[in-house]
Design a protein around this motif. Structure first.
Motif, PDB file in Angstrom:
ATOM      1  N   GLY A   1       0.822  -1.188   0.000  1.00 29.33           N
ATOM      2  CA  GLY A   1       0.000   0.000   0.000  1.00 29.33           C
ATOM      3  C   GLY A   1       0.864   1.248   0.000  1.00 29.33           C
ATOM      4  N   GLY A   2       0.250   2.363  -0.341  1.00 28.85           N
ATOM      5  CA  GLY A   2       1.000   3.598  -0.488  1.00 28.85           C
ATOM      6  C   GLY A   2       1.502   4.200   0.802  1.00 28.85           C
ATOM      7  N   MET A   3       0.932   3.811   1.959  1.00 27.58           N
ATOM      8  CA  MET A   3       1.331   4.399   3.222  1.00 27.58           C
ATOM      9  C   MET A   3       2.323   3.549   4.009  1.00 27.58           C
ATOM     10  SD  MET A   3       0.154   7.383   3.491  1.00 27.58           S
ATOM     11  CE  MET A   3      -0.946   8.384   2.485  1.00 27.58           C
ATOM     12  N   VAL A   4       2.868   2.528   3.375  1.00 30.59           N
ATOM     13  CA  VAL A   4       3.934   1.754   4.021  1.00 30.59           C
ATOM     14  C   VAL A   4       5.196   2.612   4.025  1.00 30.59           C
ATOM     15  CG1 VAL A   4       5.314  -0.350   3.943  1.00 30.59           C
ATOM     16  CG2 VAL A   4       2.924  -0.399   3.195  1.00 30.59           C
ATOM     17  N   PRO A   5       5.837   2.799   5.188  1.00 26.22           N
ATOM     18  CA  PRO A   5       7.059   3.621   5.242  1.00 26.22           C
ATOM     19  C   PRO A   5       8.091   3.183   4.209  1.00 26.22           C
ATOM     20  CG  PRO A   5       6.336   3.061   7.450  1.00 26.22           C
ATOM     21  CD  PRO A   5       5.467   2.280   6.517  1.00 26.22           C
TER      22      PRO A   5
ATOM     23  N   ILE B   1       6.509 -11.836  -6.945  1.00 25.63           N
ATOM     24  CA  ILE B   1       6.258 -10.642  -7.751  1.00 25.63           C
ATOM     25  C   ILE B   1       5.806  -9.527  -6.816  1.00 25.63           C
ATOM     26  CG2 ILE B   1       4.845  -9.632  -9.577  1.00 25.63           C
ATOM     27  CD1 ILE B   1       4.555 -12.460 -10.730  1.00 25.63           C
ATOM     28  N   VAL B   2       6.425  -8.364  -6.919  1.00 27.62           N
ATOM     29  CA  VAL B   2       6.084  -7.224  -6.071  1.00 27.62           C
ATOM     30  C   VAL B   2       5.213  -6.255  -6.866  1.00 27.62           C
ATOM     31  CG1 VAL B   2       6.953  -5.296  -4.708  1.00 27.62           C
ATOM     32  CG2 VAL B   2       8.205  -7.473  -4.747  1.00 27.62           C
ATOM     33  N   VAL B   3       4.080  -5.884  -6.295  1.00 27.39           N
ATOM     34  CA  VAL B   3       3.154  -4.946  -6.927  1.00 27.39           C
ATOM     35  C   VAL B   3       2.985  -3.742  -6.015  1.00 27.39           C
ATOM     36  CG1 VAL B   3       0.788  -4.577  -7.736  1.00 27.39           C
ATOM     37  CG2 VAL B   3       1.909  -6.785  -8.125  1.00 27.39           C
ATOM     38  N   GLN B   4       3.184  -2.551  -6.534  1.00 25.17           N
ATOM     39  CA  GLN B   4       2.916  -1.330  -5.781  1.00 25.17           C
ATOM     40  C   GLN B   4       1.485  -0.892  -6.061  1.00 25.17           C
ATOM     41  OE1 GLN B   4       4.649   0.645  -3.401  1.00 25.17           O
ATOM     42  NE2 GLN B   4       2.534   1.361  -3.316  1.00 25.17           N
ATOM     43  N   GLY B   5       0.649  -0.903  -5.020  1.00 26.60           N
ATOM     44  CA  GLY B   5      -0.724  -0.464  -5.195  1.00 26.60           C
ATOM     45  C   GLY B   5      -0.785   0.984  -5.639  1.00 26.60           C
ATOM     46  N   LEU B   6      -1.623   1.282  -6.611  1.00 24.57           N
ATOM     47  CA  LEU B   6      -1.733   2.641  -7.127  1.00 24.57           C
ATOM     48  C   LEU B   6      -2.488   3.555  -6.170  1.00 24.57           C
ATOM     49  CD1 LEU B   6      -2.535   1.919 -10.895  1.00 24.57           C
ATOM     50  CD2 LEU B   6      -0.371   2.730  -9.916  1.00 24.57           C
ATOM     51  N   ALA B   7      -3.450   2.992  -5.439  1.00 24.54           N
ATOM     52  CA  ALA B   7      -4.259   3.792  -4.516  1.00 24.54           C
ATOM     53  C   ALA B   7      -5.000   2.859  -3.577  1.00 24.54           C
ATOM     54  CB  ALA B   7      -5.250   4.669  -5.290  1.00 24.54           C
ATOM     55  N   GLY B   8      -5.520   3.422  -2.478  1.00 29.50           N
ATOM     56  CA  GLY B   8      -6.277   2.643  -1.518  1.00 29.50           C
ATOM     57  C   GLY B   8      -7.697   2.411  -1.987  1.00 29.50           C
ATOM     58  N   ILE B   9      -7.844   1.696  -3.089  1.00 28.06           N
ATOM     59  CA  ILE B   9      -9.143   1.370  -3.675  1.00 28.06           C
ATOM     60  C   ILE B   9      -9.149  -0.136  -3.905  1.00 28.06           C
ATOM     61  CG2 ILE B   9     -10.691   1.730  -5.630  1.00 28.06           C
ATOM     62  CD1 ILE B   9      -9.321   4.447  -6.085  1.00 28.06           C
TER      63      ILE B   9
END
Length: 227
Positions: free
Chosen positions: A55-59, A78-86
């Protein structure tokens, strides 16, 4: 579609984590989620994780450490960076790396200047376009909405799909499914007022306590507590 053995989501917002897990499990994926940043490696056997979603708020330093450590223990993850908290958008991103139709290598791109999707199809395909955007960015529980732009059959060749003006120019995203292959694009970036809240260090933040001006949140750790 070859579904992975396990998906692990590391994020902060309880409602987003719980909803995302529910959707993915409903689709048949073995999924867990946690906002206990400092306990990820203790609570989960990361050697069995196929997809790690952040998630985007992980330090930032926590994300880097977990990425490196999990990759060391499990090079195939596989690492995925979430685009938003949706939740629905996160699900689409997961499907983007798992639901690959190898018979269809059509090209899909987003033209930001023209706010349109461009398709080059090598054969007829069913195309579904979904838009997602935030309606409230107030942490810890962001709110969002979505709309189906289209779901229709397309002939082989080039096509341009303009996005409706209703889709805002901030914190907005679009997913494009061409048959079983899913693509995700950012339409409007997350505002800096949100991105600057992301803690740079997780030394004093376990995921629940505040950091970067964030309010505390309730614990979510589905693999340990079932919630």
């Amino acid at each position: 579609m070859n579904q992975p053995k396990r998906i692990l989501i590391v994020g902060r917002s309880p409602s987003v984590l719980v909803e995302t897990v529910g959707i993915l499990r409903g689709k048949g994926y073995a999924t867990d989620a946690t906002n206990q940043f400092d306990r990820v490696l203790d609570d989960y056997d990361v050697t069995g994780v196929d997809i790690l979603v952040f998630g985007g708020m992980v330090p930032l330093d926590t994300k880097q450490y977990l990425r490196e450590e999990i990759s060391r223990r499990n090079p195939h993850a596989i690492v995925v960076q979430g685009l938003a908290g949706i939740a629905g958008l996160i699900v689409a991103q997961v499907e983007g790396v798992t639901s690959v139709d190898r018979k269809n290598d059509s090209e899909v791109s987003y033209d930001a200047a023209r706010r349109s999707i461009h398709l080059t199809l090598n054969e007829p395909a069913q195309v579904a376009v979904q838009a997602w955007w935030a309606t409230s960015l107030t942490p810890p529980e962001p709110r969002s909405t979505s709309m189906r732009v289209l779901d229709s059959g397309f002939a082989e060749g080039s096509h341009t799909i303009p996005l409706p003006s209703r889709i805002p120019m901030r914190a907005s995203y679009v997913t494009v499914a061409v048959d079983a292959t899913v693509h995700a694009f950012t339409v409007g970036a997350m505002p800096t007022s949100v991105t600057r809240m992301v803690p740079t260090s997780g030394r004093s933040a376990d995921g629940l306590s505040g950091g970067g001006g964030l309010p505390p949140v309730a614990e979510v750790n589905t693999g340990v507590h079932g919630r």
